[in-house]
Motif scaffolding. Structure first.
Motif, PDB file in Angstrom:
ATOM      1  N   MET A  79      -0.977   2.278  10.422  1.00 40.44           N
ATOM      2  CA  MET A  79      -1.493   0.919  10.361  1.00 40.44           C
ATOM      3  C   MET A  79      -0.416  -0.080   9.962  1.00 40.44           C
ATOM      4  O   MET A  79      -0.341  -1.176  10.524  1.00 40.44           O
ATOM      5  CB  MET A  79      -2.651   0.862   9.351  1.00 40.44           C
ATOM      6  CG  MET A  79      -3.724   1.910   9.569  1.00 40.44           C
ATOM      7  SD  MET A  79      -4.891   2.008   8.194  1.00 40.44           S
ATOM      8  CE  MET A  79      -5.800   0.482   8.420  1.00 40.44           C
ATOM      9  N   ILE A  80       0.377   0.293   8.983  1.00 44.53           N
ATOM     10  CA  ILE A  80       1.355  -0.618   8.391  1.00 44.53           C
ATOM     11  C   ILE A  80       2.758  -0.062   8.594  1.00 44.53           C
ATOM     12  O   ILE A  80       3.061   1.046   8.152  1.00 44.53           O
ATOM     13  CB  ILE A  80       1.100  -0.802   6.883  1.00 44.53           C
ATOM     14  CG1 ILE A  80      -0.321  -1.318   6.609  1.00 44.53           C
ATOM     15  CG2 ILE A  80       2.147  -1.727   6.265  1.00 44.53           C
ATOM     16  CD1 ILE A  80      -0.577  -2.720   7.097  1.00 44.53           C
ATOM     17  N   GLU A  81       3.602  -0.841   9.254  1.00 42.01           N
ATOM     18  CA  GLU A  81       5.017  -0.485   9.342  1.00 42.01           C
ATOM     19  C   GLU A  81       5.745  -1.189   8.207  1.00 42.01           C
ATOM     20  O   GLU A  81       5.599  -2.408   8.026  1.00 42.01           O
ATOM     21  CB  GLU A  81       5.592  -0.912  10.690  1.00 42.01           C
ATOM     22  CG  GLU A  81       7.048  -0.533  10.878  1.00 42.01           C
ATOM     23  CD  GLU A  81       7.600  -0.962  12.223  1.00 42.01           C
ATOM     24  OE1 GLU A  81       8.844  -1.032  12.341  1.00 42.01           O
ATOM     25  OE2 GLU A  81       6.798  -1.229  13.148  1.00 42.01           O
ATOM     26  N   ASN A  82       6.489  -0.410   7.441  1.00 38.19           N
ATOM     27  CA  ASN A  82       7.153  -0.972   6.272  1.00 38.19           C
ATOM     28  C   ASN A  82       8.047  -2.157   6.634  1.00 38.19           C
ATOM     29  O   ASN A  82       8.781  -2.116   7.617  1.00 38.19           O
ATOM     30  CB  ASN A  82       7.990   0.105   5.574  1.00 38.19           C
ATOM     31  CG  ASN A  82       8.507  -0.353   4.229  1.00 38.19           C
ATOM     32  OD1 ASN A  82       7.813  -1.063   3.495  1.00 38.19           O
ATOM     33  ND2 ASN A  82       9.727   0.036   3.889  1.00 38.19           N
TER      34      ASN A  82
ATOM     35  N   LEU B 266       4.340  -3.770   2.847  1.00 38.79           N
ATOM     36  CA  LEU B 266       5.302  -2.898   2.188  1.00 38.79           C
ATOM     37  C   LEU B 266       4.648  -1.565   1.866  1.00 38.79           C
ATOM     38  O   LEU B 266       3.559  -1.523   1.271  1.00 38.79           O
ATOM     39  CB  LEU B 266       5.816  -3.550   0.902  1.00 38.79           C
ATOM     40  CG  LEU B 266       6.580  -4.872   1.086  1.00 38.79           C
ATOM     41  CD1 LEU B 266       6.959  -5.450  -0.270  1.00 38.79           C
ATOM     42  CD2 LEU B 266       7.826  -4.674   1.952  1.00 38.79           C
ATOM     43  N   LEU B 267       5.302  -0.476   2.276  1.00 38.48           N
ATOM     44  CA  LEU B 267       4.828   0.876   2.010  1.00 38.48           C
ATOM     45  C   LEU B 267       5.629   1.470   0.861  1.00 38.48           C
ATOM     46  O   LEU B 267       6.862   1.386   0.843  1.00 38.48           O
ATOM     47  CB  LEU B 267       4.985   1.771   3.248  1.00 38.48           C
ATOM     48  CG  LEU B 267       4.087   1.502   4.443  1.00 38.48           C
ATOM     49  CD1 LEU B 267       4.389   2.498   5.555  1.00 38.48           C
ATOM     50  CD2 LEU B 267       2.608   1.592   4.063  1.00 38.48           C
ATOM     51  N   VAL B 268       4.916   2.081  -0.081  1.00 40.35           N
ATOM     52  CA  VAL B 268       5.576   2.727  -1.213  1.00 40.35           C
ATOM     53  C   VAL B 268       4.966   4.105  -1.429  1.00 40.35           C
ATOM     54  O   VAL B 268       3.869   4.404  -0.941  1.00 40.35           O
ATOM     55  CB  VAL B 268       5.426   1.894  -2.504  1.00 40.35           C
ATOM     56  CG1 VAL B 268       6.030   0.514  -2.336  1.00 40.35           C
ATOM     57  CG2 VAL B 268       3.956   1.783  -2.920  1.00 40.35           C
TER      58      VAL B 268
ATOM     59  N   THR C  55       0.835  -1.192   0.000  1.00 39.66           N
ATOM     60  CA  THR C  55       0.000   0.000   0.000  1.00 39.66           C
ATOM     61  C   THR C  55       0.874   1.248   0.000  1.00 39.66           C
ATOM     62  O   THR C  55       2.110   1.150   0.085  1.00 39.66           O
ATOM     63  CB  THR C  55      -0.953  -0.012   1.216  1.00 39.66           C
ATOM     64  OG1 THR C  55      -1.872   1.094   1.115  1.00 39.66           O
ATOM     65  CG2 THR C  55      -0.193   0.076   2.528  1.00 39.66           C
ATOM     66  N   THR C  56       0.242   2.391  -0.119  1.00 42.40           N
ATOM     67  CA  THR C  56       0.986   3.643  -0.248  1.00 42.40           C
ATOM     68  C   THR C  56       1.143   4.347   1.096  1.00 42.40           C
ATOM     69  O   THR C  56       0.304   4.232   1.988  1.00 42.40           O
ATOM     70  CB  THR C  56       0.291   4.578  -1.256  1.00 42.40           C
ATOM     71  OG1 THR C  56      -1.136   4.513  -1.086  1.00 42.40           O
ATOM     72  CG2 THR C  56       0.641   4.203  -2.668  1.00 42.40           C
TER      73      THR C  56
END
Length: 355
Positions: free
Chosen positions: A296-299, A304-306, A287-288
């Motif tokens: 919510m999301i730790e890379n 995976l964060l982009v 996700t971005t």
């Protein structure tokens, strides 16, 4: 305690599902809830709410500005006598004047997106007035959203509570196997077909994947104004054999359980309900790095964060070819959902504000 939730519609979208989850969980915790939909669209959400014993009122709003809604909401509030008004999306211009006329003193508004995108410039002027002069408490979905409220409306940070969205995690079908089929690797996207959700970039990435990972398939759940444009883009890119538009689905959990990866390449966000549903289902996520998503999301941990960039998105998808990475991130996502994103935790936090 009695809470009146007011929302434009109960269509199958993020803010509407958050309202549903909150209303059901508040009811389970002994709070009386009435949900008001300005438009008279009966939907799977309204049906589920009524099945759970939540009263739903439809007001038959006309398209565009409809000042009759102030009168209608005032009548509803005088009849229902709620202790709290809780608004969602763009209804404050009707609900707050009605609350003042009906004497409902506790007023809460959840900001479901970054503040400068949540409402049109004209409605933002009303919102500014409501926050500063009408005792409306803005609730942010994350610290990132909180900063946008402070910046746009000049509200003191201490006056903006942060409450994460939550879902009924018991409904999730938890992924057990991460051994993807050699014939097809299934990526799932659940989002409105709108500019915000950035489907065009995703489709161009699928075109690139056609050569690099031929077994990849993308399923998109959702509907919206860009449907015809997206269909045209799929045809032009010649990826009909890779991409399937499934439309709106009442229950997304069976689709999540069958997916190998969840993807959400949005340009901006609040705290997407679909992301929580994917986390609760133990799916690895790409996700971005926008809005409340980094909360919510730790890379490299839950996913995976982009940046909203096609090459970065492509690289992240290819990185999750590795089964062990998918398993680790999926299980981490499930654990984080249990700790932070349950409907029970969300409801308790709102009750503290209502009091």
């Amino acid at each position: 305690m009695k809470v009146l939730q007011v929302i434009p519609t109960l269509n199958l979208a993020g803010a509407e599902r958050m309202c549903e989850n909150l209303s059901v969980e508040l009811t389970r915790q002994g709070i009386e809830v009435v949900v008001v939909s300005l438009f008279s669209y009966h939907t799977p959400i309204s049906n589920r709410l009524e099945h759970e014993g939540v009263k739903v009122i439809f007001l038959n709003k006309r398209p565009g500005l409809d000042l009759r809604m102030i009168v209608a909401l005032t009548k509803v509030m005088k009849r229902e006598r709620p202790d709290v008004l809780h608004t969602h999306i763009h209804v404050m211009q009707y609900a707050v004047p009605a609350a003042i006329l009906a004497g409902v003193k506790k007023r809460v508004h959840t900001v479901h997106n970054v503040a400068d995108k949540e409402a049109t410039p004209g409605k933002q002027k009303f919102n500014y007035f409501f926050y500063h002069k009408c005792n409306v408490i803005p609730v942010a979905l994350s610290e990132e959203i909180k900063q946008t409220i402070t910046k746009r409306y000049n509200v003191n940070e201490n006056d903006i509570p942060v409450i994460f969205n939550g879902i009924d995690l018991s409904k999730c079908i938890i992924k057990k196997s991460y051994n993807a089929s050699s014939e097809s690797f299934n990526i799932l996207n659940i989002a409105r077909l709108a500019e915000q959700k950035n489907h065009r970039m995703l489709l161009h990435v699928m075109k690139e994947l056609k050569n690099q990972w031929p077994s990849v398939r993308l399923s998109i759940i959702g509907n919206g104004f860009l449907k015809n444009e997206i269909i045209s883009e799929i045809n032009q890119l010649n990826i009909n054999d890779m991409v399937e538009l499934l439309g709106v689905k009442d229950n997304v959990y069976q689709y999540l359980s069958q997916a190998d990866m969840f993807i959400l390449p949005s340009l901006y966000e609040g705290m997407p309900m679909t992301l929580i549903e994917a986390m609760g289902s133990a799916l690895p996520i790409v996700t971005t790095n926008v809005g409340g998503i980094p909360t919510m999301i730790e890379n490299e941990k839950e996913g995976l964060l982009v940046n909203p960039n096609g090459q970065e998105l492509l690289d992240a998808i290819l990185k999750l070819k590795d089964e062990n990475s998918r398993r680790t991130m999926g299980q981490n996502a499930r654990n984080k959902a249990l700790k932070k994103f349950s409907a029970e935790q969300m409801a308790k936090a709102y009750i503290n504000i209502y009091r």
